[in-house]
Design a protein around this motif. Structure first.
Motif, PDB file in Angstrom:
ATOM      1  N   GLY A   8     -78.800  24.962  65.881  1.00  0.00           N
ATOM      2  CA  GLY A   8     -79.561  23.755  65.601  1.00  0.00           C
ATOM      3  C   GLY A   8     -79.686  22.876  66.827  1.00  0.00           C
ATOM      4  O   GLY A   8     -78.710  22.668  67.560  1.00  0.00           O
ATOM      5  N   LEU A   9     -80.880  22.329  67.069  1.00  0.00           N
ATOM      6  CA  LEU A   9     -81.128  21.517  68.268  1.00  0.00           C
ATOM      7  C   LEU A   9     -81.457  20.074  67.959  1.00  0.00           C
ATOM      8  O   LEU A   9     -81.609  19.271  68.891  1.00  0.00           O
ATOM      9  N   THR A  10     -81.592  19.723  66.685  1.00  0.00           N
ATOM     10  CA  THR A  10     -81.929  18.344  66.330  1.00  0.00           C
ATOM     11  C   THR A  10     -80.929  17.827  65.299  1.00  0.00           C
ATOM     12  O   THR A  10     -80.172  18.607  64.699  1.00  0.00           O
ATOM     13  N   THR A  11     -80.943  16.540  65.105  1.00  0.00           N
ATOM     14  CA  THR A  11     -80.030  15.921  64.131  1.00  0.00           C
ATOM     15  C   THR A  11     -80.631  15.843  62.733  1.00  0.00           C
ATOM     16  O   THR A  11     -79.981  15.343  61.813  1.00  0.00           O
ATOM     17  N   ALA A  12     -81.853  16.311  62.559  1.00  0.00           N
ATOM     18  CA  ALA A  12     -82.482  16.289  61.222  1.00  0.00           C
ATOM     19  C   ALA A  12     -81.673  17.145  60.255  1.00  0.00           C
ATOM     20  O   ALA A  12     -81.163  18.209  60.611  1.00  0.00           O
ATOM     21  N   SER A  13     -81.544  16.680  59.018  1.00  0.00           N
ATOM     22  CA  SER A  13     -80.748  17.399  58.022  1.00  0.00           C
ATOM     23  C   SER A  13     -81.376  18.757  57.705  1.00  0.00           C
ATOM     24  O   SER A  13     -82.568  18.833  57.395  1.00  0.00           O
ATOM     25  N   PRO A  14     -80.557  19.812  57.805  1.00  0.00           N
ATOM     26  CA  PRO A  14     -81.083  21.140  57.471  1.00  0.00           C
ATOM     27  C   PRO A  14     -80.950  21.475  55.989  1.00  0.00           C
ATOM     28  O   PRO A  14     -81.231  22.609  55.585  1.00  0.00           O
ATOM     29  N   ASP A  15     -80.499  20.513  55.190  1.00  0.00           N
ATOM     30  CA  ASP A  15     -80.312  20.779  53.761  1.00  0.00           C
ATOM     31  C   ASP A  15     -81.639  20.673  53.016  1.00  0.00           C
ATOM     32  O   ASP A  15     -81.813  19.860  52.103  1.00  0.00           O
ATOM     33  N   VAL A  16     -82.596  21.456  53.427  1.00  0.00           N
ATOM     34  CA  VAL A  16     -83.902  21.503  52.785  1.00  0.00           C
ATOM     35  C   VAL A  16     -84.146  22.932  52.320  1.00  0.00           C
ATOM     36  O   VAL A  16     -83.742  23.888  52.989  1.00  0.00           O
ATOM     37  N   PRO A  17     -84.766  23.128  51.160  1.00  0.00           N
ATOM     38  CA  PRO A  17     -85.001  24.493  50.665  1.00  0.00           C
ATOM     39  C   PRO A  17     -86.038  25.228  51.503  1.00  0.00           C
ATOM     40  O   PRO A  17     -87.000  24.644  51.996  1.00  0.00           O
ATOM     41  N   VAL A  18     -85.818  26.520  51.649  1.00  0.00           N
ATOM     42  CA  VAL A  18     -86.751  27.393  52.366  1.00  0.00           C
ATOM     43  C   VAL A  18     -87.403  28.316  51.348  1.00  0.00           C
ATOM     44  O   VAL A  18     -86.717  29.086  50.676  1.00  0.00           O
ATOM     45  N   ARG A  19     -88.700  28.228  51.223  1.00  0.00           N
ATOM     46  CA  ARG A  19     -89.393  29.061  50.238  1.00  0.00           C
ATOM     47  C   ARG A  19     -89.964  30.340  50.843  1.00  0.00           C
ATOM     48  O   ARG A  19     -90.292  31.264  50.125  1.00  0.00           O
ATOM     49  N   TRP A  20     -90.072  30.407  52.171  1.00  0.00           N
ATOM     50  CA  TRP A  20     -90.587  31.624  52.809  1.00  0.00           C
ATOM     51  C   TRP A  20     -90.428  31.488  54.320  1.00  0.00           C
ATOM     52  O   TRP A  20     -90.081  30.424  54.838  1.00  0.00           O
ATOM     53  N   VAL A  21     -90.677  32.590  55.034  1.00  0.00           N
ATOM     54  CA  VAL A  21     -90.665  32.602  56.500  1.00  0.00           C
ATOM     55  C   VAL A  21     -92.070  32.945  56.978  1.00  0.00           C
ATOM     56  O   VAL A  21     -92.675  33.906  56.490  1.00  0.00           O
ATOM     57  N   ALA A  22     -92.586  32.148  57.903  1.00  0.00           N
ATOM     58  CA  ALA A  22     -93.921  32.389  58.455  1.00  0.00           C
ATOM     59  C   ALA A  22     -93.811  32.510  59.973  1.00  0.00           C
ATOM     60  O   ALA A  22     -93.231  31.637  60.628  1.00  0.00           O
ATOM     61  N   VAL A  23     -94.363  33.590  60.514  1.00  0.00           N
ATOM     62  CA  VAL A  23     -94.383  33.801  61.964  1.00  0.00           C
ATOM     63  C   VAL A  23     -95.797  33.514  62.457  1.00  0.00           C
ATOM     64  O   VAL A  23     -96.766  34.076  61.941  1.00  0.00           O
ATOM     65  N   SER A  24     -95.919  32.649  63.448  1.00  0.00           N
ATOM     66  CA  SER A  24     -97.245  32.297  63.949  1.00  0.00           C
ATOM     67  C   SER A  24     -97.154  31.868  65.406  1.00  0.00           C
ATOM     68  O   SER A  24     -96.243  31.142  65.809  1.00  0.00           O
TER      69      SER A  24
END
Length: 461
Positions: free
Chosen positions: A18-34
């Protein structure tokens, strides 16, 4: 519960940092590569976006990174993963600054870790979460069903425990019927004042709290209401659990209660008391042994009394239900239907149903041409004479004789009605002829024996 960015980032095999202080406690619904400078037209929100920064092949301008991150945040992505070692040896500081400024979680993806490994990890976590959701919903449904067998109050108690909240069960006028825990009853006035919003046919409404209220029952007039409150908004699994509870409560409210007065009258007979007549006459049906199978999935089953009988199955039903019951049981064998009877005359209706029962199909006693002639022979003398005539025959031979006569002297249909081989029936009819010293081929003999069978069955029943 869906995987969070924190749970994905914590997987040791991925080595994400992790590189930022933003909370990572957020749900991940998918992975997108772009590698597009603006991938947002292809995103729905909730994705972990992975990129190597090819869209910023050079050092990049601060404004470029600021605009890129702002677009992702506006789209509602869960986070950004930046792969190093290809286009960039390290995550551009300007990108880190932009992510920090906009509150976007930013992860560094090491060079040896392929993006597909992150996608697989998230996919497995999503599958596991889905399995947990299905399992929880199934277990909750099972527990709610068990509770429903103990009554609506027990069901409401169990629902509150499943949701880790409170629940109110209200009557059709908004009156309190059950509260769990008890202090939840303090919300009654607030909820009752909003029930008019369900009058237009809406099935549910949401109130601040959060509180969800659902109508119980079918049709336009609810039979009650269920209100639940939780510390947080219900997730899809919890909405399913509430729906199961409402369905069980609706089933309980709509299910027929049975003919209570009929059951009370029969109970009085068993106790030796003088029974009170049920509100409607009764009918007796003699059906095939498997007839109850045709009723088990129909509400009318709760209003029938089924009794095993040598001929198959006897059903005692209220007269207004007869036309509903017959189509449900006729597929399981021939059906004989007795005339309406008071409680004390039920044995007579049974005898009539026995006499009326055909080889196949349905026949009512009132349709028998011989009904009137037998009435002329009513009396103990005629019954005694008939019994003397048939005395040499046991119950098996009498049943075989009846089937043979009902089939017009044809062995095959009579054997099928009895469930025996035709040679077995032929052996029995020969034995009947010897015991009675009568020729079963004679039309007069058949008529005499038929009348005797009817009279003796009436005497027995």
């Amino acid at each position: 519960m869906a995987p969070t960015l924190a749970s994905v980032a914590s997987l040791p095999r991925l080595g994400l940092r992790g590189l930022t202080t933003a909370s990572p406690d957020v749900p991940v619904r998918w992975v997108a590569v772009s590698e597009l400078p603006d991938p947002t037209p292809f995103l729905q929100g909730g994705e972990l976006v992975l990129t190597t920064g090819m869209w910023a092949a050079g050092p990049g301008e601060d404004g470029e990174f600021q605009a890129y991150v702002a677009r992702l945040v506006a789209r509602g992505v869960a986070g950004l993963g930046f792969g190093v070692g290809l286009g960039h040896a390290e995550v551009p500081p300007a990108l880190v600054e932009a992510a920090e400024r906009h509150g976007l979680p930013l992860l560094e993806v090491p060079r040896p870790v392929p993006f597909v490994a992150i996608g697989e990890a998230v996919s497995r976590a999503l599958a596991s979460a889905q399995y947990e959701n299905v399992t929880r919903a199934f277990q909750a449904q099972r527990e709610l069903t068990r509770a429903a067998l103990r009554g609506s109050g027990a069901l409401t108690d169990r629902l509150a425990r499943e949701l880790r909240g409170w629940a109110l069960l209200l009557g059709p006028s908004g009156e309190l019927r059950h509260a769990v825990p008890e202090y939840a009853g303090n919300r009654l006035d607030e909820i009752a004042s909003e029930l008019h919003r369900l009058a237009g046919g809406a099935a549910s409404l949401a109130l601040p709290g959060p509180v969800v209220v659902q109508a119980i029952g079918l049709g336009g007039r609810p039979r009650g209401y269920l209100a639940v409150g939780t510390p947080r908004t219900l997730n899809p699994v919890e909405h399913t659990i509430v729906g199961v509870a409402v369905s069980l409560l609706t089933l309980g409210s709509e299910a027929p209660r049975g003919d209570a007065r009929l059951r009370a009258a029969l109970g009085s007979l068993l106790l030796g008391w003088e029974p009170e007549e049920p509100p409607h006459p009764l009918r007796v049906l003699v059906c095939g042994a498997d007839a109850p199978k045709g009723l088990e999935n129909d509400p009318v089953w709760e209003r029938c009394l089924a009794v095993p009988h040598p001929a198959g199955c006897v059903l005692i039903v209220s007269d207004p239900l007869v036309e509903q019951v017959i189509p449900l049981v006729e597929a399981y064998g021939p059906v004989g239907v007795g005339d309406p009877a008071k409680l004390g005359d039920v044995p007579r209706s049974l005898a009539e149903a026995e006499r009326a029962r055909p080889v196949s199909g349905v026949r009512r006693y009132a349709e028998l041409p011989v009904r009137g002639l037998l009435g002329l022979l009513d009396g103990p003398e005629a019954e005694a004479m008939a019994e003397r005539l048939l005395a040499p025959l046991d119950e098996t031979l009498r049943a075989s004789l009846r089937a043979y006569l009902e089939a017009g002297g044809l062995g095959d249909p009579a054997a099928r009605a009895l469930g025996v081989h035709r040679h077995t029936l032929r052996h029995r009819t020969r034995r009947i002829s010897r015991l009675l010293d009568r020729d079963l081929e004679d039309a007069g003999t058949r008529a005499e024996l038929w009348i005797a069978l009817m009279l003796t069955q009436r005497a027995v029943f």
